[in-house]
Motif scaffolding. Structure first.
Motif, PDB file in Angstrom:
ATOM      1  N   VAL A   1       0.842  -1.190   0.000  1.00  0.00           N
ATOM      2  CA  VAL A   1       0.000   0.000   0.000  1.00  0.00           C
ATOM      3  C   VAL A   1       0.877   1.239   0.000  1.00  0.00           C
ATOM      4  O   VAL A   1       2.008   1.212   0.492  1.00  0.00           O
ATOM      5  N   THR A   2       0.326   2.304  -0.530  1.00  0.00           N
ATOM      6  CA  THR A   2       1.015   3.574  -0.528  1.00  0.00           C
ATOM      7  C   THR A   2       0.084   4.623   0.047  1.00  0.00           C
ATOM      8  O   THR A   2      -1.114   4.641  -0.267  1.00  0.00           O
ATOM      9  N   ASP A   3       0.621   5.489   0.914  1.00  0.00           N
ATOM     10  CA  ASP A   3      -0.239   6.461   1.573  1.00  0.00           C
ATOM     11  C   ASP A   3      -0.272   7.772   0.808  1.00  0.00           C
ATOM     12  O   ASP A   3       0.306   7.899  -0.278  1.00  0.00           O
ATOM     13  N   ALA A   4      -0.927   8.771   1.389  1.00  0.00           N
ATOM     14  CA  ALA A   4      -1.133  10.039   0.698  1.00  0.00           C
ATOM     15  C   ALA A   4       0.168  10.809   0.459  1.00  0.00           C
ATOM     16  O   ALA A   4       0.222  11.662  -0.421  1.00  0.00           O
ATOM     17  N   ASP A   5       1.195  10.489   1.226  1.00  0.00           N
ATOM     18  CA  ASP A   5       2.492  11.131   1.043  1.00  0.00           C
ATOM     19  C   ASP A   5       3.418  10.311   0.145  1.00  0.00           C
ATOM     20  O   ASP A   5       4.589  10.662  -0.019  1.00  0.00           O
ATOM     21  N   GLY A   6       2.900   9.206  -0.390  1.00  0.00           N
ATOM     22  CA  GLY A   6       3.701   8.386  -1.288  1.00  0.00           C
ATOM     23  C   GLY A   6       4.574   7.363  -0.598  1.00  0.00           C
ATOM     24  O   GLY A   6       5.393   6.709  -1.245  1.00  0.00           O
ATOM     25  N   GLU A   7       4.405   7.230   0.720  1.00  0.00           N
ATOM     26  CA  GLU A   7       5.159   6.215   1.427  1.00  0.00           C
ATOM     27  C   GLU A   7       4.529   4.859   1.160  1.00  0.00           C
ATOM     28  O   GLU A   7       3.317   4.699   1.223  1.00  0.00           O
ATOM     29  N   THR A   8       5.360   3.881   0.864  1.00  0.00           N
ATOM     30  CA  THR A   8       4.879   2.552   0.495  1.00  0.00           C
ATOM     31  C   THR A   8       5.392   1.521   1.476  1.00  0.00           C
ATOM     32  O   THR A   8       6.545   1.594   1.918  1.00  0.00           O
ATOM     33  N   THR A   9       4.544   0.572   1.780  1.00  0.00           N
ATOM     34  CA  THR A   9       4.943  -0.526   2.633  1.00  0.00           C
ATOM     35  C   THR A   9       4.527  -1.845   1.995  1.00  0.00           C
ATOM     36  O   THR A   9       3.544  -1.898   1.258  1.00  0.00           O
ATOM     37  N   TYR A  10       5.295  -2.864   2.253  1.00  0.00           N
ATOM     38  CA  TYR A  10       5.049  -4.187   1.704  1.00  0.00           C
ATOM     39  C   TYR A  10       4.948  -5.214   2.826  1.00  0.00           C
ATOM     40  O   TYR A  10       5.608  -5.094   3.855  1.00  0.00           O
ATOM     41  N   ALA A  11       4.146  -6.231   2.574  1.00  0.00           N
ATOM     42  CA  ALA A  11       4.117  -7.357   3.491  1.00  0.00           C
ATOM     43  C   ALA A  11       5.486  -8.026   3.484  1.00  0.00           C
ATOM     44  O   ALA A  11       6.157  -8.083   2.447  1.00  0.00           O
ATOM     45  N   ASP A  12       5.888  -8.532   4.636  1.00  0.00           N
ATOM     46  CA  ASP A  12       7.186  -9.191   4.715  1.00  0.00           C
ATOM     47  C   ASP A  12       7.287 -10.340   3.713  1.00  0.00           C
ATOM     48  O   ASP A  12       8.363 -10.605   3.169  1.00  0.00           O
ATOM     49  N   SER A  13       6.175 -10.989   3.462  1.00  0.00           N
ATOM     50  CA  SER A  13       6.176 -12.160   2.590  1.00  0.00           C
ATOM     51  C   SER A  13       6.435 -11.819   1.129  1.00  0.00           C
ATOM     52  O   SER A  13       6.787 -12.696   0.336  1.00  0.00           O
TER      53      SER A  13
END
Length: 123
Positions: free
Chosen positions: A50-62
């Motif tokens: 997912v990416t938030d409104a500021d463009g920060e992205t996170t991924y599941a560890d898997s």
């Protein structure tokens, strides 16, 4: 709510590199939070990227290091590049979006718009 249409799923070989596409059916604010979730039968919906409104992205560890989230705002499109697929990546993949300006961490309840899903089956 904006409408989302996913494509790119199907059967894939382990180690393959398909790309999922999510098209927003109307112009969206670049501050949208967007992302991909997946779900298998009997399990809760899992955040993939997912990416938030500021463009920060996170991924599941898997999927970290194997999947990559990107977007083309001019084309109102979100992509999920999937590399080095594993059988455990088999799931229904859903695109999600929200016009609310918010930041990580995000949860499924953050998103007001969901696509119908595209099935990815890895063998």
């Amino acid at each position: 709510h904006v409408q989302l249409v996913e494509s790119g799923g199907g059967s894939a070989q382990a180690g393959g590199s398909p790309r999922l596409t999510c098209v927003l059916t109307e112009s969206h604010n670049v501050d949208y939070c967007m992302g991909w979730y997946r779900q298998t039968t009997g399990k809760e919906r899992e955040e993939v990227a997912v990416t938030d409104a500021d463009g920060e992205t996170t991924y599941a560890d898997s999927v970290k290091g194997r999947f990559a989230l990107s977007q083309d705002n001019a084309e109102n499109t979100l992509y999920l590049q999937m590399n080095s697929l594993k059988p455990e990546d088999t799931a229904m993949y859903y695109c999600a979006a929200t016009g609310y300006y918010t930041n990580l961490p995000l949860t499924p309840s953050t998103f007001g718009s969901w696509g119908q899903g595209t099935q990815v089956t890895v063998s």
